[in-house]
Design a protein around this motif. Sequence first.
Motif, PDB file in Angstrom:
ATOM      1  N   VAL A  43       0.832  -1.204   0.000  1.00 43.28           N
ATOM      2  CA  VAL A  43       0.000   0.000   0.000  1.00 43.28           C
ATOM      3  C   VAL A  43       0.866   1.252   0.000  1.00 43.28           C
ATOM      4  O   VAL A  43       0.581   2.230  -0.705  1.00 43.28           O
ATOM      5  CB  VAL A  43      -0.957  -0.011   1.212  1.00 43.28           C
ATOM      6  CG1 VAL A  43      -1.730   1.303   1.293  1.00 43.28           C
ATOM      7  CG2 VAL A  43      -1.929  -1.181   1.110  1.00 43.28           C
ATOM      8  N   ALA A  44       1.957   1.233   0.791  1.00 42.00           N
ATOM      9  CA  ALA A  44       2.854   2.393   0.830  1.00 42.00           C
ATOM     10  C   ALA A  44       3.481   2.637  -0.538  1.00 42.00           C
ATOM     11  O   ALA A  44       3.574   3.788  -1.000  1.00 42.00           O
ATOM     12  CB  ALA A  44       3.948   2.175   1.877  1.00 42.00           C
ATOM     13  N   GLN A  45       3.903   1.565  -1.211  1.00 42.20           N
ATOM     14  CA  GLN A  45       4.457   1.720  -2.557  1.00 42.20           C
ATOM     15  C   GLN A  45       3.397   2.224  -3.521  1.00 42.20           C
ATOM     16  O   GLN A  45       3.670   3.064  -4.401  1.00 42.20           O
ATOM     17  CB  GLN A  45       5.032   0.387  -3.048  1.00 42.20           C
ATOM     18  CG  GLN A  45       6.340  -0.025  -2.396  1.00 42.20           C
ATOM     19  CD  GLN A  45       7.518   0.786  -2.900  1.00 42.20           C
ATOM     20  OE1 GLN A  45       7.402   1.620  -3.787  1.00 42.20           O
ATOM     21  NE2 GLN A  45       8.684   0.548  -2.316  1.00 42.20           N
ATOM     22  N   GLY A  46       2.156   1.734  -3.367  1.00 38.71           N
ATOM     23  CA  GLY A  46       1.084   2.180  -4.242  1.00 38.71           C
ATOM     24  C   GLY A  46       0.794   3.664  -4.088  1.00 38.71           C
ATOM     25  O   GLY A  46       0.620   4.383  -5.083  1.00 38.71           O
ATOM     26  N   ILE A  47       0.773   4.143  -2.848  1.00 36.74           N
ATOM     27  CA  ILE A  47       0.530   5.566  -2.598  1.00 36.74           C
ATOM     28  C   ILE A  47       1.673   6.405  -3.163  1.00 36.74           C
ATOM     29  O   ILE A  47       1.449   7.456  -3.782  1.00 36.74           O
ATOM     30  CB  ILE A  47       0.362   5.821  -1.085  1.00 36.74           C
ATOM     31  CG1 ILE A  47      -0.913   5.152  -0.569  1.00 36.74           C
ATOM     32  CG2 ILE A  47       0.331   7.326  -0.793  1.00 36.74           C
ATOM     33  CD1 ILE A  47      -1.053   5.177   0.938  1.00 36.74           C
ATOM     34  N   THR A  48       2.894   5.942  -2.970  1.00 37.93           N
ATOM     35  CA  THR A  48       4.058   6.683  -3.461  1.00 37.93           C
ATOM     36  C   THR A  48       4.049   6.789  -4.978  1.00 37.93           C
ATOM     37  O   THR A  48       4.274   7.861  -5.554  1.00 37.93           O
ATOM     38  CB  THR A  48       5.359   6.004  -3.001  1.00 37.93           C
ATOM     39  OG1 THR A  48       5.379   5.947  -1.566  1.00 37.93           O
ATOM     40  CG2 THR A  48       6.580   6.768  -3.491  1.00 37.93           C
ATOM     41  N   TRP A  49       3.775   5.668  -5.652  1.00 33.81           N
ATOM     42  CA  TRP A  49       3.767   5.691  -7.112  1.00 33.81           C
ATOM     43  C   TRP A  49       2.557   6.429  -7.668  1.00 33.81           C
ATOM     44  O   TRP A  49       2.622   7.018  -8.761  1.00 33.81           O
ATOM     45  CB  TRP A  49       3.850   4.263  -7.662  1.00 33.81           C
ATOM     46  CG  TRP A  49       5.237   3.735  -7.571  1.00 33.81           C
ATOM     47  CD1 TRP A  49       5.747   2.879  -6.636  1.00 33.81           C
ATOM     48  CD2 TRP A  49       6.330   4.068  -8.431  1.00 33.81           C
ATOM     49  NE1 TRP A  49       7.073   2.649  -6.865  1.00 33.81           N
ATOM     50  CE2 TRP A  49       7.463   3.360  -7.960  1.00 33.81           C
ATOM     51  CE3 TRP A  49       6.462   4.870  -9.555  1.00 33.81           C
ATOM     52  CZ2 TRP A  49       8.712   3.448  -8.577  1.00 33.81           C
ATOM     53  CZ3 TRP A  49       7.697   4.960 -10.170  1.00 33.81           C
ATOM     54  CH2 TRP A  49       8.805   4.242  -9.685  1.00 33.81           C
ATOM     55  N   LEU A  50       1.444   6.418  -6.922  1.00 33.24           N
ATOM     56  CA  LEU A  50       0.305   7.249  -7.315  1.00 33.24           C
ATOM     57  C   LEU A  50       0.730   8.712  -7.362  1.00 33.24           C
ATOM     58  O   LEU A  50       0.482   9.425  -8.349  1.00 33.24           O
ATOM     59  CB  LEU A  50      -0.834   7.076  -6.307  1.00 33.24           C
ATOM     60  CG  LEU A  50      -1.957   8.126  -6.336  1.00 33.24           C
ATOM     61  CD1 LEU A  50      -2.770   8.010  -7.613  1.00 33.24           C
ATOM     62  CD2 LEU A  50      -2.866   7.980  -5.123  1.00 33.24           C
ATOM     63  N   ALA A  51       1.395   9.159  -6.302  1.00 29.32           N
ATOM     64  CA  ALA A  51       1.843  10.552  -6.241  1.00 29.32           C
ATOM     65  C   ALA A  51       2.853  10.849  -7.335  1.00 29.32           C
ATOM     66  O   ALA A  51       2.818  11.913  -7.966  1.00 29.32           O
ATOM     67  CB  ALA A  51       2.447  10.836  -4.863  1.00 29.32           C
TER      68      ALA A  51
END
Length: 424
Positions: free
Chosen positions: A137-145
Amino acid sequence: MESALQPSRTRYGVIVFAVLLGIIHYIDRVCISKARPFIQHDLGLDDTQMGYVFSAFTLAYALFEIPGGWLGDKWGPRRVLLRVVMFWSVFTAATGYAWNLASMTVCRFLFGAGEAGGFPNIAKMFSVWLPQREHGVAQGITWLAARWGGAFTPLLVVWVLGFVSWRMTFVIFAGLGVIWAVCFYVWFRDNPKDHKGVNAAECELLEEAQKNLSGGHASIPWKRLLTTKSVLLLWLYYFCISYVWYFYITWMPKYMELKLQMDMKDTWTSILNGLPLFLGGIGCFLGGVVARRMAAKSGSLSKARRTLGVLGMLAAGGMIVLATLMKNPVYAMLALGFSGFFNDLSMPGAWGACMEVGGKLAGSVSGSMNMVGNLGGALGGVAVPWLMNLMNQSWDKVLYVAAFTYVIAAVCWMFIDSDDRLEE
């Protein structure tokens, strides 16, 4: 008394810093594609020479990925990120002072060398500061940004260019990285136990992650990297998707102008230009969330990531083929936008796999995947004009090649297992 019983949430601060860095990372990287016409006009560069400029960044970014990740494993992300972000910010500003092909190529090469240390050290930071269940989830949020930073950059650049020259635009964007680096160095600690905001309960929550702290190896673990099947498959997968993805941030405006006959000065066109990155960001976020929920039902996070990876790659290739069949330019861009969405469904799983396969060597594994991936991106930068000449200026055939690379990536995901362990 409550704070002693409940874990503090200081660890989520690292996600905030990662998100901000991801945005800055992509603003600094993507802005050159929108400034391309002005750069080519002022410096007298043709398309082939501009391809060399694009690929200079990508080549350096690839070559310095493993060293950047390895330094994070050895010294810790705090020292490394301060240095690399300051370094790439200097050469972001220097891009605005380039006066010919050689100087521009050198500036972009050194800029890429600095940016190479960014995402591997974010992965290293997450591996220590977050429990395993929060990695995806943390990687997903980071790559979303990061993707959204790239998606909105064309609009941002158009707005800034309304006030200053393309040269000063690069100087302004460089300042964002300097501010981030200073704030990060003041707040962050390599060991969560050293941060005054982390209480005993949160330390206990991160006890398993403490084994991933930096230090303990003196050289890049090439033998381990080259003998771990899932690492090699992650390399090939990332090579394929980066080859395609770099088209979106380099030659996409040219494709829209020549093939789709769109006015690149139009605001609506700029919005469509950022669509693959915008929808890709949503794909990144959903990929992390959906994989976690699928894993809760199946009991296997590795299997969930594999399923999303295969389906995402096949759908991404299908969307590219669909774009070539569309006569309406808006529909063609929508198809390419959804190609970006399906491309990025697998991103959190891939970076999460690097963190878990690598363990204490998460920076080196992440860096190695990003290195090989960006070699694919470097190839894409020079391959597009070469393929155009080879294929009688057919944009459709260039896109067919891109779609085929997604098929190769799908095959890779059939055999990637994030339960592999490099240290074993």
